[in-house]
Enzyme design. Structure first.
Site, short mmCIF file in Angstrom:
data_model
loop_
_atom_site.label_atom_id
_atom_site.label_comp_id
_atom_site.label_asym_id
_atom_site.label_seq_id
_atom_site.Cartn_x
_atom_site.Cartn_y
_atom_site.Cartn_z
CE1 TYR A 140 42.14 -7.95 -0.07
CE2 TYR A 140 44.04 -7.39 1.20
CZ TYR A 140 43.44 -7.72 -0.04
OH TYR A 140 44.19 -7.51 -1.18
CE LYS A 187 30.94 -12.71 -11.49
NZ LYS A 187 30.92 -12.87 -12.71
CG ASP A 219 32.90 -11.02 -15.21
OD1 ASP A 219 32.44 -10.07 -15.03
OD2 ASP A 219 32.40 -11.98 -15.66
CG ASP A 243 44.94 -6.61 -3.99
OD1 ASP A 243 46.02 -5.77 -4.16
OD2 ASP A 243 45.13 -7.83 -4.10
CG ASP A 247 48.87 -5.37 -8.57
OD1 ASP A 247 48.87 -4.23 -7.85
OD2 ASP A 247 49.63 -6.29 -8.35
C1 IPM Z 1 48.32 -3.67 -1.77
C2 IPM Z 1 49.11 -5.16 -1.55
C3 IPM Z 1 48.55 -5.29 -0.15
C4 IPM Z 1 46.91 -5.75 -0.28
C5 IPM Z 1 49.01 -6.63 0.37
C6 IPM Z 1 50.52 -6.17 0.72
C7 IPM Z 1 48.33 -6.94 1.68
O1 IPM Z 1 48.81 -5.97 -2.41
O2 IPM Z 1 48.38 -2.73 -1.03
O3 IPM Z 1 47.46 -3.74 -2.96
O4 IPM Z 1 46.61 -6.96 -0.90
O5 IPM Z 1 45.93 -4.65 -0.04
MG MG Z 2 47.64 -5.10 -4.25
#
Ligand code: IPM
Ligand code: MG
Length: 352
Positions: A140, A187, A219, A243, A247
């Site tokens: 990032y 990884k 993975d 990240d 999710d």
């Molecule tokens: C999160 C989001 C952010 C990230 C984006 C909006 C830049 O997806 O907080 O997980 O990738 O960190």
């Molecule tokens: Mg995210």
């Protein structure tokens, strides 16, 4: 308590308004004084002053005890790859400037919502895990660019031993306060940065003899996480893996609208729902405010050590779920309540 309030874009203002209502109710019941300090961020700040994280906003955050954050991002930026300023840059700059290097993202299930999850009940019942994602390093923030007449692009992933140590320490400490299991997700069979992570975490094991540490490849974790999430307690990982996996993990609970998070560093901490700005729902009073309300609970607990207040919020949230006073994402065939009606109900539970 001085709390910076960064509502942001899309449904951000609506969900943070409910968390403010709930926090104020808690303050009233327990005799605390909260000063909310609103500040601009994201697309709203780009439109107002051309900068998604303006200096005034940084001043307000840096001088507050904690930050409550809504969401940022709007499709008009996502759909324009040539946009020079993006709302997300504001979020990344904020994380970096406030030194928020560890992102704590829990995943748990609410008994009354288990059947909302796309996963089978017997696999997810009892899930209670936490990711500690590194937030201010890795790909990032590495060097990136284009070369060969714009025909090649690159992003670099870099980590220092110190960055790994401070993140891993948060993970070990959290594990000590829980079931004492820590998993490093990396990884290491391919990446040099991952090998540094592994070597560093291995060298820290002796400082925490009670913690059982496992090392798993990203993975495989992506797979195990939805096959048998109960197998995990605390997971630590680098920025991009975290990240993606957080999710994925949020699906276990049945709705993205439920999960809170905290971003911590050496000074001020920031609390936000893990969901995004859900632009299609903006202004409709339909977004689920629970993730933001639960983020406020984390704020009371982690920034002010007010465990009872946090527990009180969680109980009220549980009650609203048990009574099915929920927004449309959770309502199924039952009645869907508005964002503000859910907030009002939780406030009423707290005051009772
Ligand atoms: C999160 C989001 C952010 C990230 C984006 C909006 C830049 O997806 O907080 O997980 O990738 O960190
Ligand atoms: Mg995210």
């Amino acid at each position: 308590m001085n709390i910076a309030l960064l509502a942001g874009d899309g449904i951000g203002p609506e969900v943070t308004a409910e968390a403010v209502k709930v926090s104020n109710a808690i303050a009233e019941v327990y005799g605390h004084q909260i000063e909310w300090r609103p500040a601009l961020t994201g697309a709203a700040a780009i439109d107002a002053v051309g900068d998604p994280y303006p200096p005034e906003t940084h001043e307000i955050c840096a001088s507050s005890d904690a930050v409550l954050f809504g969401a940022i991002g709007l499709p008009r930026f996502d759909n324009d790859p040539s946009a020079k300023v993006r709302p997300e840059q504001g979020l990344l700059r904020m994380r970096k400037m406030l030194g928020l290097y560890a992102n704590v993202r829990p995943t748990f299930v609410f008994e009354s919502l288990i059947d909302n999850s796309p996963l089978k009940r017997e696999r997810i019942e009892g899930t209670d895990l936490v990711f500690v994602r590194e937030l201010t390093g890795g790909i990032y923030f590495g060097e990136r660019g284009r070369k060969d007449n714009n025909n090649t692009a690159f992003d670099t992933c870099t980590y220092t031993r110190d960055e790994i140590i401070r993140l891993a320490r948060k993970g070990f400490e959290l594990a000590m306060s829980r079931r004492k299991q820590l998993c490093l997700v990396d990884k290491a069979n391919v990446l040099e940065t991952s090998r540094l992570w592994r070597e560093t975490v291995q060298s820290m094991e002796k400082e925490y003899p009670e913690v059982t540490v496992s090392y798993e490849l990203v993975d495989a974790v992506a797979m195990r996480l939805i096959q048998w999430p109960k197998g995990y307690d605390v997971l630590i990982t680098e920025n991009l893996f975290g990240d993606i996996l957080t999710d994925e993990a949020s699906v276990i609970s049945g709705s993205m609208g439920l999960m809170p998070s905290a971003s911590i560093g050496s000074k001020v901490a920031l609390y936000e729902p893990i969901h995004g700005s859900f632009p299609q729902a903006t202004g409709k009073n339909i977004a689920n405010p629970l993730a933001t309300i639960l983020s406020a609970a984390m704020l009371f607990e982690m920034s002010f050590d007010l465990k009872e207040e946090a527990e009180h919020i969680r109980k009220a949230v549980n009650q609203s779920l048990a009574d099915m006073v929920v927004t449309e994402d959770l309502a199924g065939k039952g009645k869907a309540y508005s964002t503000s009606a859910v907030g009002d109900y939780i406030v009423a539970q707290i005051k009772n």
